[in-house]
Design an enzyme around this catalytic site. Structure first.
Site, short mmCIF file in Angstrom:
data_model
loop_
_atom_site.label_atom_id
_atom_site.label_comp_id
_atom_site.label_asym_id
_atom_site.label_seq_id
_atom_site.Cartn_x
_atom_site.Cartn_y
_atom_site.Cartn_z
N HIS A 166 8.34 10.40 3.88
CA HIS A 166 7.80 10.88 2.61
C HIS A 166 7.98 12.40 2.47
O HIS A 166 8.36 12.89 1.42
CB HIS A 166 6.30 10.57 2.52
CG HIS A 166 5.94 9.12 2.48
ND1 HIS A 166 5.24 8.49 3.48
CD2 HIS A 166 6.18 8.17 1.54
CE1 HIS A 166 5.04 7.22 3.16
NE2 HIS A 166 5.60 6.99 1.99
N GLN A 191 2.42 -5.14 -7.14
CA GLN A 191 3.63 -5.39 -6.35
C GLN A 191 3.32 -6.11 -5.04
O GLN A 191 4.21 -6.32 -4.23
CB GLN A 191 4.42 -4.11 -6.12
CG GLN A 191 3.78 -3.12 -5.17
CD GLN A 191 4.53 -1.81 -5.15
OE1 GLN A 191 4.59 -1.07 -6.12
NE2 GLN A 191 5.15 -1.49 -4.01
N GLY A 193 13.79 6.79 -1.55
CA GLY A 193 14.38 6.62 -0.22
C GLY A 193 15.32 5.42 -0.16
O GLY A 193 15.06 4.38 -0.78
N ASP A 239 14.21 1.66 1.19
CA ASP A 239 13.97 0.53 0.30
C ASP A 239 15.20 0.40 -0.59
O ASP A 239 15.17 0.74 -1.77
CB ASP A 239 12.70 0.79 -0.52
CG ASP A 239 11.50 0.98 0.39
OD1 ASP A 239 10.86 -0.01 0.73
OD2 ASP A 239 11.21 2.13 0.78
N SER A 267 4.92 3.44 6.62
CA SER A 267 3.46 3.45 6.76
C SER A 267 3.01 2.18 7.48
O SER A 267 1.98 2.17 8.16
CB SER A 267 2.80 3.51 5.38
OG SER A 267 3.34 4.58 4.63
P1 AMP Z 1 6.20 4.02 0.02
O1 AMP Z 1 5.06 4.97 0.11
O2 AMP Z 1 6.46 3.24 1.26
O3 AMP Z 1 6.18 3.19 -1.24
O4 AMP Z 1 7.51 4.92 -0.13
C1 AMP Z 1 7.61 5.94 -1.08
C2 AMP Z 1 9.03 6.46 -1.11
O5 AMP Z 1 9.38 6.93 0.18
C3 AMP Z 1 10.06 5.37 -1.46
O6 AMP Z 1 11.09 5.96 -2.26
C4 AMP Z 1 10.60 4.98 -0.11
O7 AMP Z 1 11.91 4.47 -0.15
C5 AMP Z 1 10.56 6.31 0.61
N1 AMP Z 1 10.55 6.11 2.06
C6 AMP Z 1 9.64 5.41 2.79
N2 AMP Z 1 9.98 5.42 4.11
C7 AMP Z 1 11.13 6.14 4.19
C8 AMP Z 1 12.00 6.51 5.26
N3 AMP Z 1 11.76 6.15 6.53
N4 AMP Z 1 13.09 7.23 4.97
C9 AMP Z 1 13.36 7.61 3.69
N5 AMP Z 1 12.60 7.29 2.64
C10 AMP Z 1 11.49 6.58 2.88
#
Ligand code: AMP
Length: 279
Positions: free
Chosen positions: A37, A61, A147, A150, A186
């Site tokens: 993040h 979701q 990221g 995903d 996370s």
């Molecule tokens: P999340 O909080 O898991 O919904 O992720 C929020 C954003 O962070 C999304 O765009 C994810 O793709 C990105 N993200 C989560 N983990 C990673 C990672 N290990 N590397 C790069 N981007 C990440």
């Protein structure tokens, strides 16, 4: 750094910065920050004059049997981490304001959402696209960073933005990994010490497939066998899907080539992890 909870205050904040000619860069998240993040936030601060991060564990979701209730949350920690990388504003809306009584408008990108995670998590991407479009309408960013971890989500958001002429530039960010290669998530906090060891099999399998591909093996069948074998021989794991195909259309291919992607979802104990590699 400002913490904004209400939709109208968030709109006012963005409007006033836009009027002053500032470029707003946005990172939507579900919070419980890790270095992945934070890397997206740092990228956002290179792209814009003001960085907004949203923290919203989006109920629409998550499926009824999924981890919405126990998804990790720690706002104080997230505030400290975000301010340490120069974030200007955290938008932390209430579910009741995002989804008021009677809410019933949805955005769908059915073609790209059909396979991979969409097949195992019905309704997941409908929730994602709907909340991301709402967040874009509220935050009004010029640019948003997503990221590649995903990967399917990224492709779906890019398509939604193109198809609906949404005036936001989507910037992908490479996957950020732990020193041993595990993609940061996370959800990694759910893993026991033993499961954490097993979780490395996703990265190992993807790296082995990439190595074979670069050595001339392009058959999806052959590569799939290798990947699945590495995962099956790892304790505590169960494959949800192993996708080998086009990184653009997300349809399977028999022969992989440049632009193909190998994407995995694997249960490690009770935790579902995803990872991918772009060839
Ligand atoms: P999340 O909080 O898991 O919904 O992720 C929020 C954003 O962070 C999304 O765009 C994810 O793709 C990105 N993200 C989560 N983990 C990673 C990672 N290990 N590397 C790069 N981007 C990440």
């Amino acid at each position: 750094m400002e913490l904004i909870r209400s939709i109208s205050k968030m709109r006012d904040w963005s409007k006033s910065h836009r009027e002053r000619g500032r470029k707003i860069a946005f990172v939507p998240t579900m919070g419980y920050f890790h270095d992945g993040h934070l890397a997206l936030m740092k990228r956002a601060s290179e792209l814009g004059d003001k960085v907004v991060v949203s923290i919203f564990v989006n109920p629409t979701q998550f499926g009824p049997t999924e981890d919405f209730a126990r998804y990790p949350r720690n706002l104080d920690r997230d505030i400290d981490l975000a301010s340490s990388v120069g974030v200007d504003c955290i938008f932390y809306p209430e579910a009741s304001e995002m989804y008021p009584e009677g809410f019933d408008t949805w955005v769908e990108v059915p073609g790209l959402a059909k396979g991979l995670c969409g097949a195992s998590r019905p309704g997941h991407f409908r929730g994602v696209t709907t909340v991301v479009l709402k967040l874009f309408n509220i935050v009004a960013p010029h640019v948003a960073v997503f990221g590649q971890k995903d990967y399917q989500q990224l492709k779906i958001i890019q398509k939604m933005v193109r198809d609906l002429n949404i005036p936001v530039e989507i910037v992908p960010h490479p996957i950020v990994r732990e020193p041993d290669g595990l993609a940061m998530s996370s959800r990694n906090t759910y893993l026991s010490a033993e499961e954490r060891k097993s979780a490395l099999c996703l990265y190992k399998a993807l790296m082995r497939a990439k190595e074979l591909y670069e050595g001339g093996v392009t058959s999806a069948k052959g590569l799939r066998q290798e990947v699945e074998e590495i995962i099956r021989s790892t304790p505590h794991t169960r494959i949800d899907y192993c996708f080998l195909g086009s990184g653009e259309t997300l349809t399977e291919e028999e022969e992989l080539g440049p632009g193909s992607v190998i994407a995995l979802a694997v249960w490690v104990g009770k935790t579902r992890l995803i990872d991918n590699v772009l060839l």
